[in-house]
Design an enzyme around this catalytic site. Structure first.
Site, mmCIF file in Angstrom:
data_model
loop_
_atom_site.group_PDB
_atom_site.id
_atom_site.type_symbol
_atom_site.label_atom_id
_atom_site.label_comp_id
_atom_site.label_asym_id
_atom_site.label_seq_id
_atom_site.Cartn_x
_atom_site.Cartn_y
_atom_site.Cartn_z
ATOM 1 N N HIS A 144 8.606 -12.668 -11.651
ATOM 2 C CA HIS A 144 7.800 -11.883 -10.704
ATOM 3 C C HIS A 144 7.629 -12.634 -9.373
ATOM 4 O O HIS A 144 7.850 -12.077 -8.298
ATOM 5 C CB HIS A 144 6.418 -11.586 -11.304
ATOM 6 N N HIS A 149 8.567 -11.615 -5.086
ATOM 7 C CA HIS A 149 7.976 -12.013 -3.802
ATOM 8 C C HIS A 149 8.941 -12.740 -2.853
ATOM 9 O O HIS A 149 8.919 -12.472 -1.658
ATOM 10 C CB HIS A 149 6.747 -12.900 -4.029
ATOM 11 N N GLU A 190 2.153 -5.747 -3.374
ATOM 12 C CA GLU A 190 2.457 -5.777 -4.813
ATOM 13 C C GLU A 190 3.025 -4.448 -5.327
ATOM 14 O O GLU A 190 3.956 -4.449 -6.114
ATOM 15 C CB GLU A 190 1.201 -6.122 -5.634
ATOM 16 N N SER A 209 9.855 -6.362 -9.608
ATOM 17 C CA SER A 209 10.120 -7.374 -10.636
ATOM 18 C C SER A 209 9.906 -6.800 -12.034
ATOM 19 O O SER A 209 10.007 -7.505 -13.012
ATOM 20 C CB SER A 209 9.211 -8.591 -10.431
HETATM 21 FE FE FE2 Z 1 2.475 -10.947 -7.242
#
Ligand code: FE2
Length: 277
Positions: A144, A149, A190, A209
């Site tokens: 993730h 990111h 997010e 993700s």
């Molecule tokens: Fe995150």
């Protein structure tokens, strides 16, 4: 260092996994800013989880990720066959947008996590999910943090938004205002989605993700981008996000959310909260 896992965690009853988690968390505790991030000695099985998930996500990104996220991914060039060390990710990212990674042993307090984004620092976990369910994790793991990111942080326009979120988190004083800023982050960086070339695409790290969520987001309750609504909408991190907010374009996201983060303070947030109820 003992990492607590819930009894529902896929690795709860696996003593080998739990020992790995404790060892990897200890690396972050021993980290000193300004020194290289300690390398985690990943096992062959752990590298294999990354390889499987990363290969599947790359296919889905072509279909579902925004153009700028894909551009960031191409610039960063993460390895597909093994877990990159956080130091390696950080060294690749810094010349692109100035962002660096900092290892985190576990949950970082909100104000620290968001605040240092303003300095171009991103707190990241270093462990990987349990091998029994490679396409699921109940908590943010290295897949993730890095696939979700770092690919976004490798693009100048997304990196600028992360920095603005950090500046906003530093500027606000009350816990309520900080929570509002963090919820806007949640529903954008997010779990944000965006209209692009006539279809809905994702730029949020949580969606990009997640092998399962990435196939589902187009069918969720898609709402217009609205700072007051995002800052006051409740979410449950343990389930698929069923309410998502859509920007009409990256420019729209920058105008609405970027400007909010650039200018918000406790008073302006209190006014937004009042309009939302
Ligand atoms: Fe995150």
């Amino acid at each position: 260092m003992v990492v607590e896992l819930a009894s529902s965690h896929p690795g709860f009853a696996d003593p080998v996994y739990r020992a790995r988690r404790n060892d990897i968390a200890a690396l972050a505790l021993n980290y000193r800013p300004g020194t290289p991030i300690p390398a985690a000695e990943y096992t062959a099985q752990e590298h294999e989880i990354w390889a499987v998930v990363s290969r599947e996500l790359a296919v889905k990104h072509d279909r579902y990720a925004t153009a700028e996220y894909l551009e960031g991914a191409a610039r960063l060039g993460l390895p597909r066959d093994r877990i990159p060390q956080l130091e390696e990710v950080s060294l690749a990212l810094e010349p692109l947008t100035g962002f660096r990674y900092v290892p985190a042993a576990g949950l970082v307090p909100l104000r620290d996590f968001y605040g240092v984004l303003a300095d171009g620092l991103f707190h990241s976990t270093q462990y990987i999910r349990h091998h029994s369910v490679p396409f699921y994790t109940p908590e943010p793991d290295v897949i993730h943090e890095v696939i979700g990111h770092a690919n976004a942080l490798a693009h100048d326009r997304y990196a600028a938004l992360y920095r603005l979120a950090g500046a906003a988190a530093r500027r606000v004083e009350s816990e309520e205002a900080l929570e509002f800023v963090s919820k806007v982050f949640w529903f954008t960086l997010e779990f944000g989605v965006m209209r692009e070339r006539g279809e809905l695409r994702a730029y949020g790290a949580g969606i990009l993700s997640s092998y399962g969520e990435i196939e589902e987001f187009r069918g969720m309750d898609i709402r217009p981008l609205d700072v007051a609504a995002m800052g006051t909408t409740h979410y449950d991190i343990t389930k698929y996000q069923d309410v998502l907010f859509q920007a009409d374009s990256l420019q729209h996201l920058e105008d609405v959310v970027g400007d909010f983060w650039a200018t918000c303070d406790d008073d302006s947030i209190a006014k937004l909260v009042a309009t939302a109820v």
